[in-house]
Design an enzyme around this catalytic site. Structure first.
Site, PDB file in Angstrom:
ATOM      1  N   ASP A  11     -30.009  61.765 -36.360  1.00  0.00           N
ATOM      2  CA  ASP A  11     -30.134  61.789 -34.900  1.00  0.00           C
ATOM      3  C   ASP A  11     -31.604  61.561 -34.501  1.00  0.00           C
ATOM      4  O   ASP A  11     -32.517  61.811 -35.294  1.00  0.00           O
ATOM      5  CB  ASP A  11     -29.647  63.169 -34.419  1.00  0.00           C
ATOM      6  CG  ASP A  11     -29.189  63.156 -32.974  1.00  0.00           C
ATOM      7  OD1 ASP A  11     -28.910  62.064 -32.446  1.00  0.00           O
ATOM      8  OD2 ASP A  11     -29.082  64.247 -32.374  1.00  0.00           O
ATOM      9  N   GLY A 109     -30.601  71.004 -24.611  1.00  0.00           N
ATOM     10  CA  GLY A 109     -30.922  72.445 -24.568  1.00  0.00           C
ATOM     11  C   GLY A 109     -30.166  73.172 -23.468  1.00  0.00           C
ATOM     12  O   GLY A 109     -29.153  72.682 -22.967  1.00  0.00           O
ATOM     13  N   SER A 139     -24.234  70.259 -24.419  1.00  0.00           N
ATOM     14  CA  SER A 139     -24.056  71.712 -24.218  1.00  0.00           C
ATOM     15  C   SER A 139     -24.244  72.080 -22.763  1.00  0.00           C
ATOM     16  O   SER A 139     -25.212  71.637 -22.131  1.00  0.00           O
ATOM     17  CB  SER A 139     -25.089  72.492 -25.040  1.00  0.00           C
ATOM     18  OG  SER A 139     -24.963  72.191 -26.391  1.00  0.00           O
ATOM     19  N   ASN A 158     -22.810  64.292 -27.865  1.00  0.00           N
ATOM     20  CA  ASN A 158     -23.549  65.114 -28.822  1.00  0.00           C
ATOM     21  C   ASN A 158     -23.669  66.547 -28.311  1.00  0.00           C
ATOM     22  O   ASN A 158     -24.073  66.757 -27.172  1.00  0.00           O
ATOM     23  CB  ASN A 158     -24.961  64.560 -29.005  1.00  0.00           C
ATOM     24  CG  ASN A 158     -24.982  63.278 -29.790  1.00  0.00           C
ATOM     25  OD1 ASN A 158     -23.962  62.615 -29.916  1.00  0.00           O
ATOM     26  ND2 ASN A 158     -26.133  62.918 -30.300  1.00  0.00           N
TER      27      ASN A 158
HETATM   28  P1  13P Z   1     -27.585  69.811 -26.812  1.00  0.00           P
HETATM   29  O1  13P Z   1     -28.353  70.605 -27.837  1.00  0.00           O
HETATM   30  O2  13P Z   1     -28.100  69.990 -25.434  1.00  0.00           O
HETATM   31  O3  13P Z   1     -26.109  70.045 -26.916  1.00  0.00           O
HETATM   32  O4  13P Z   1     -27.836  68.271 -27.144  1.00  0.00           O
HETATM   33  C1  13P Z   1     -27.535  67.801 -28.427  1.00  0.00           C
HETATM   34  C2  13P Z   1     -27.906  66.383 -28.566  1.00  0.00           C
HETATM   35  O5  13P Z   1     -27.843  65.611 -27.649  1.00  0.00           O
HETATM   36  C3  13P Z   1     -28.371  65.968 -29.896  1.00  0.00           C
HETATM   37  O6  13P Z   1     -28.698  64.633 -29.928  1.00  0.00           O
END
Ligand code: 13P
Length: 183
Positions: A11, A109, A139, A158
């Site tokens: 990633d 985050g 998230s 993600n």
């Molecule tokens: P979050 O940690 O906000 O769920 O985002 C994850 C992400 O986009 C990793 O690439």
């Protein structure tokens, strides 16, 4: 040893050498994150990763617009960092990425205020490009908004923070139970 298919993906990486080392190690999918670069430089960087990844038979996700940090409200409440429709068309045609991460109101985050995804922008980008689109910062986005995003062109999303939070919570519970039992 698991019975379900597992994919490994590098990633957010903006370091060409590091991406090559991941490809060498057998990663079938990598992300070339040039989202903080000006358009032309992002295209040049991402296209070079795509050319290299092809030799390994690997997929490449690019990012255009910038998905920032949820701790900074300006990163997701203002549309300044959102992906531009015409740039998305130019970028995907020039780089031939497998998937494109776009910015339209999400951030990485814990959100300090509820996000409001710009579904109109997503729909416009989806109509302008053939490349599958990716939503980062999954998230904490309300389910109704996620459903709308999936209906209007998001193919992959993600989630990191929610997963880490639950992982930490249940690992803590497990060790607490073990300690209570074994002393
Ligand atoms: P979050 O940690 O906000 O769920 O985002 C994850 C992400 O986009 C990793 O690439």
């Amino acid at each position: 040893q698991v019975r379900i298919p597992v994919g490994i993906h590098l990633d957010h990486c903006s370091n060409f050498e590091y991406i090559v080392s991941a490809l060498r190690a057998g990663f079938p999918s990598v992300m070339a994150d040039g989202s903080l670069l000006p358009l032309e430089e992002n295209i040049a960087f991402t296209a070079s990763v795509v050319r290299t990844a092809r030799a390994f038979g690997a997929d490449v996700e690019g990012e255009l617009g910038h998905v920032g940090k949820a701790a900074r409200e300006g990163d997701y409440l203002s549309s300044d960092l959102y992906t531009q429709v015409e740039e998305a068309r130019i970028f995907t045609e020039a780089t031939e990425v497998t998937a494109l991460a776009i910015a339209f109101g999400s951030a990485h985050g814990n959100y300090t205020r509820p996000p409001k995804l710009n579904i109109t922008r997503l729909r416009e980008i989806n109509e302008a490009v053939k490349t599958p689109l990716v939503l980062h910062g999954g998230s904490g986005i309300p389910n109704e908004q996620l459903t709308e995003a999936f209906r209007n062109g998001i193919n992959k999303f993600n989630v990191g923070t929610e997963f880490s939070y639950l992982n930490q919570k249940y690992t803590g519970q497990y060790f607490q139970q073990t300690e209570d039992r074994d002393g």
